[in-house]
Design a protein around this motif. Structure first.
Motif, PDB file in Angstrom:
ATOM      1  N   VAL A 142       0.848  -1.196   0.000  1.00 49.26           N
ATOM      2  CA  VAL A 142       0.000   0.000   0.000  1.00 49.26           C
ATOM      3  C   VAL A 142       0.888   1.252   0.000  1.00 49.26           C
ATOM      4  O   VAL A 142       1.797   1.379   0.829  1.00 49.26           O
ATOM      5  N   TYR A 143       0.603   2.140  -0.923  1.00 49.78           N
ATOM      6  CA  TYR A 143       1.353   3.401  -1.062  1.00 49.78           C
ATOM      7  C   TYR A 143       0.630   4.489  -0.291  1.00 49.78           C
ATOM      8  O   TYR A 143      -0.546   4.762  -0.537  1.00 49.78           O
ATOM      9  N   ALA A 144       1.340   5.103   0.653  1.00 53.07           N
ATOM     10  CA  ALA A 144       0.749   6.217   1.401  1.00 53.07           C
ATOM     11  C   ALA A 144       1.204   7.525   0.762  1.00 53.07           C
ATOM     12  O   ALA A 144       2.397   7.808   0.709  1.00 53.07           O
ATOM     13  N   GLY A 145       0.243   8.279   0.267  1.00 52.67           N
ATOM     14  CA  GLY A 145       0.563   9.535  -0.418  1.00 52.67           C
ATOM     15  C   GLY A 145       0.544  10.697   0.561  1.00 52.67           C
ATOM     16  O   GLY A 145      -0.466  10.956   1.223  1.00 52.67           O
ATOM     17  N   MET A 146       1.687  11.377   0.691  1.00 51.01           N
ATOM     18  CA  MET A 146       1.828  12.505   1.607  1.00 51.01           C
ATOM     19  C   MET A 146       1.907  13.800   0.797  1.00 51.01           C
ATOM     20  O   MET A 146       2.246  13.775  -0.380  1.00 51.01           O
ATOM     21  N   MET A 147       1.678  14.923   1.472  1.00 47.17           N
ATOM     22  CA  MET A 147       1.761  16.185   0.733  1.00 47.17           C
ATOM     23  C   MET A 147       3.216  16.573   0.455  1.00 47.17           C
ATOM     24  O   MET A 147       3.526  17.103  -0.596  1.00 47.17           O
ATOM     25  N   GLY A 148       4.145  16.285   1.404  1.00 49.11           N
ATOM     26  CA  GLY A 148       5.509  16.765   1.247  1.00 49.11           C
ATOM     27  C   GLY A 148       5.545  18.284   1.341  1.00 49.11           C
ATOM     28  O   GLY A 148       4.533  18.910   1.652  1.00 49.11           O
ATOM     29  N   PRO A 149       6.654  18.953   1.038  1.00 49.29           N
ATOM     30  CA  PRO A 149       7.900  18.364   0.563  1.00 49.29           C
ATOM     31  C   PRO A 149       8.853  17.899   1.681  1.00 49.29           C
ATOM     32  O   PRO A 149       9.874  17.318   1.364  1.00 49.29           O
ATOM     33  N   SER A 150       8.528  18.179   2.953  1.00 53.39           N
ATOM     34  CA  SER A 150       9.416  17.624   3.979  1.00 53.39           C
ATOM     35  C   SER A 150       9.220  16.110   3.993  1.00 53.39           C
ATOM     36  O   SER A 150       8.106  15.630   3.764  1.00 53.39           O
ATOM     37  N   TYR A 151      10.286  15.396   4.231  1.00 50.91           N
ATOM     38  CA  TYR A 151      10.129  13.964   4.458  1.00 50.91           C
ATOM     39  C   TYR A 151       9.373  13.790   5.769  1.00 50.91           C
ATOM     40  O   TYR A 151       9.243  14.714   6.565  1.00 50.91           O
ATOM     41  N   GLU A 152       8.894  12.590   5.994  1.00 47.51           N
ATOM     42  CA  GLU A 152       8.081  12.331   7.179  1.00 47.51           C
ATOM     43  C   GLU A 152       8.959  12.294   8.435  1.00 47.51           C
ATOM     44  O   GLU A 152      10.169  12.065   8.359  1.00 47.51           O
ATOM     45  N   GLU A 197      20.214   6.127   9.106  1.00 45.52           N
ATOM     46  CA  GLU A 197      20.638   7.279   8.307  1.00 45.52           C
ATOM     47  C   GLU A 197      19.564   8.356   8.211  1.00 45.52           C
ATOM     48  O   GLU A 197      18.369   8.060   8.225  1.00 45.52           O
ATOM     49  N   ALA A 198      20.024   9.605   8.077  1.00 39.56           N
ATOM     50  CA  ALA A 198      19.110  10.707   7.781  1.00 39.56           C
ATOM     51  C   ALA A 198      18.700  10.601   6.311  1.00 39.56           C
ATOM     52  O   ALA A 198      19.438  10.030   5.497  1.00 39.56           O
ATOM     53  N   LEU A 199      17.516  11.121   5.982  1.00 37.25           N
ATOM     54  CA  LEU A 199      17.053  11.049   4.591  1.00 37.25           C
ATOM     55  C   LEU A 199      17.687  12.148   3.755  1.00 37.25           C
ATOM     56  O   LEU A 199      17.888  13.258   4.239  1.00 37.25           O
ATOM     57  N   ASP A 200      17.979  11.776   2.531  1.00 37.53           N
ATOM     58  CA  ASP A 200      18.725  12.687   1.676  1.00 37.53           C
ATOM     59  C   ASP A 200      18.253  12.498   0.230  1.00 37.53           C
ATOM     60  O   ASP A 200      18.265  11.381  -0.294  1.00 37.53           O
ATOM     61  N   HIS A 201      17.845  13.611  -0.381  1.00 36.32           N
ATOM     62  CA  HIS A 201      17.319  13.531  -1.752  1.00 36.32           C
ATOM     63  C   HIS A 201      18.350  12.938  -2.722  1.00 36.32           C
ATOM     64  O   HIS A 201      17.998  12.210  -3.650  1.00 36.32           O
ATOM     65  N   ALA A 202      19.636  13.234  -2.465  1.00 37.34           N
ATOM     66  CA  ALA A 202      20.686  12.715  -3.348  1.00 37.34           C
ATOM     67  C   ALA A 202      20.706  11.186  -3.304  1.00 37.34           C
ATOM     68  O   ALA A 202      20.906  10.516  -4.328  1.00 37.34           O
ATOM     69  N   GLU A 203      20.442  10.622  -2.125  1.00 42.56           N
ATOM     70  CA  GLU A 203      20.414   9.156  -1.983  1.00 42.56           C
ATOM     71  C   GLU A 203      19.232   8.592  -2.765  1.00 42.56           C
ATOM     72  O   GLU A 203      19.340   7.572  -3.455  1.00 42.56           O
ATOM     73  N   VAL A 204      18.097   9.281  -2.664  1.00 39.31           N
ATOM     74  CA  VAL A 204      16.901   8.853  -3.395  1.00 39.31           C
ATOM     75  C   VAL A 204      17.209   8.784  -4.890  1.00 39.31           C
ATOM     76  O   VAL A 204      16.906   7.797  -5.571  1.00 39.31           O
ATOM     77  N   GLU A 205      17.862   9.825  -5.390  1.00 42.17           N
ATOM     78  CA  GLU A 205      18.186   9.868  -6.820  1.00 42.17           C
ATOM     79  C   GLU A 205      19.197   8.793  -7.186  1.00 42.17           C
ATOM     80  O   GLU A 205      19.086   8.149  -8.226  1.00 42.17           O
ATOM     81  N   GLU A 206      20.167   8.590  -6.304  1.00 37.14           N
ATOM     82  CA  GLU A 206      21.229   7.621  -6.585  1.00 37.14           C
ATOM     83  C   GLU A 206      20.633   6.209  -6.708  1.00 37.14           C
ATOM     84  O   GLU A 206      20.950   5.463  -7.627  1.00 37.14           O
ATOM     85  N   VAL A 207      19.730   5.871  -5.783  1.00 41.07           N
ATOM     86  CA  VAL A 207      19.132   4.525  -5.819  1.00 41.07           C
ATOM     87  C   VAL A 207      18.213   4.396  -7.041  1.00 41.07           C
ATOM     88  O   VAL A 207      18.221   3.374  -7.728  1.00 41.07           O
ATOM     89  N   ALA A 208      17.450   5.453  -7.321  1.00 41.46           N
ATOM     90  CA  ALA A 208      16.557   5.419  -8.496  1.00 41.46           C
ATOM     91  C   ALA A 208      17.383   5.184  -9.764  1.00 41.46           C
ATOM     92  O   ALA A 208      16.989   4.404 -10.646  1.00 41.46           O
ATOM     93  N   ASN A 209      18.545   5.814  -9.847  1.00 48.94           N
ATOM     94  CA  ASN A 209      19.399   5.631 -11.025  1.00 48.94           C
ATOM     95  C   ASN A 209      20.015   4.239 -11.069  1.00 48.94           C
ATOM     96  O   ASN A 209      20.142   3.635 -12.131  1.00 48.94           O
ATOM     97  N   ARG A 210      20.363   3.724  -9.895  1.00 49.73           N
ATOM     98  CA  ARG A 210      20.988   2.394  -9.830  1.00 49.73           C
ATOM     99  C   ARG A 210      20.017   1.313 -10.299  1.00 49.73           C
ATOM    100  O   ARG A 210      20.410   0.344 -10.940  1.00 49.73           O
ATOM    101  N   ILE A 211      18.750   1.510 -10.016  1.00 49.62           N
ATOM    102  CA  ILE A 211      17.762   0.459 -10.291  1.00 49.62           C
ATOM    103  C   ILE A 211      17.107   0.665 -11.664  1.00 49.62           C
ATOM    104  O   ILE A 211      16.285  -0.132 -12.117  1.00 49.62           O
TER     105      ILE A 211
END
Ligand code: HPA
Length: 297
Positions: free
Chosen positions: A207-217, A267-281
């Motif tokens: 189940v995908y929980a949709g949040m407003m953002g842009p802060s991470y939870e 780990e703290a959340l980091d947009h760069a990590e999100v992008e890095e994993v998205a690119n890796r996969i």
């Protein structure tokens, strides 16, 4: 003495651009204008719409026999200002199917209204496409999820605090109270799992929980999501899927789990990590999407 002059907006000529005049004109009319504009320029009617989340944009460049439109050239289309979110609509062939792919999307957290966020989906509905495949990046709230996992979306929790159907309903676009029981088409979900098996790509489902953002939870918010039955969290998809269901499209959704959600790891959340994993996969994700398009209902 004051004299008031009323200017009747009905007598103003239609303006085919993305200006603020848009707010004065009905959604139905804007969607019709954009659909007609695209119809004039697309020779072959697409069957499947793809919304490509971060990392997957490259797939738009792999379509064959394609026509590309920059969002800024398409009447009324929202144009993202977020870096790395290219904005182009590509119509072309993928695995023998005619598809229309959105390379880049706008988000509610950028300040767009939900009518604007979901406008492209309205256009797909009016163009009489009947299938929408949505992809996104998401944080893993399920304790068994790891960064790099792919999750077939079985259902969603709308935790954005808003709904794109709020306000007057235009029956020409869909019913006042659309059913969301099978919002993520169960037949299509089975097909995705079969394709994953055939390709040797392991898939989660959740189940995908949709949040407003842009802060991470916060970690407490992730605990709340887990308690409510959410497996992944993200800042997109939910509005588009509500509107797609309103317009009678069949929907499938796949999330790339790019990180452990807040409080799930050290780990703290980091947009760069999100992008890095998205690119890796990316390559695996593209292989899966290709397979799903080939086999889509
Ligand atoms: N939370 C919300 N949105 C996201 C996340 C997250 O952890 N990761 C990628 N998009």
């Amino acid at each position: 003495m004051y004299v008031t002059i009323y200017v009747d907006l009905c007598f103003m000529p239609p303006v085919m651009d993305n200006s603020s005049q848009d707010s004065n004109r009905s959604l139905y009319r804007r969607v019709s204008e954009t659909s007609a504009w695209l119809e004039e320029r697309i020779e072959q009617q697409p069957e499947i719409a793809l919304i490509l989340g971060s990392g997957l944009g490259a797939l738009a460049g792999e379509l064959e026999d394609d026509v590309t439109f920059a969002y800024e050239d398409i009447p009324h289309f929202p144009v993202s200002a977020v870096e790395g979110h290219a904005g182009e609509l590509v119509v072309g062939d993928l695995e023998g199917r005619r598809v229309v792919a959105m390379n880049g999307r706008v988000h509610y957290y950028e300040g767009w209204t939900l009518d604007e966020v979901t406008f492209p989906v309205r256009v797909f509905g009016m163009l009489e496409l009947d299938q929408l495949l949505v992809t996104n990046s998401a944080g893993g709230a399920h304790p068994a999820f790891d960064p790099g996992d792919l999750m077939v979306i079985s259902d969603h929790l709308n935790l954005t605090g808003d709904n794109p159907l709020r306000g007057d309903n235009d029956e020409r676009l869909g019913p006042r109270f659309p059913d969301m029981t099978d919002a993520y088409d169960s037949e299509w979900r089975e097909i995705i799992h079969r394709v994953g098996d055939e390709l040797g790509i392991e898939l989660e489902e959740g189940v995908y929980a949709g949040m407003m953002g842009p802060s991470y939870e916060t970690p407490a918010e992730i605990q709340m999501v887990q308690t409510l039955g959410g497996d992944a969290v993200g800042m997109s998809t939910v509005p588009e899927v509500i509107v797609a269901n309103h317009m009678g499209l069949r929907v499938a959704g796949i999330s790339c789990i790019t990180n452990l959600a807040a409080g799930q790891g050290d780990e703290a959340l980091d947009h760069a990590e999100v992008e890095e994993v998205a690119n890796r996969i990316r390559e695996t994700f593209i292989e899966l999407v290709r397979g799903v398009v080939a086999e889509s209902p």
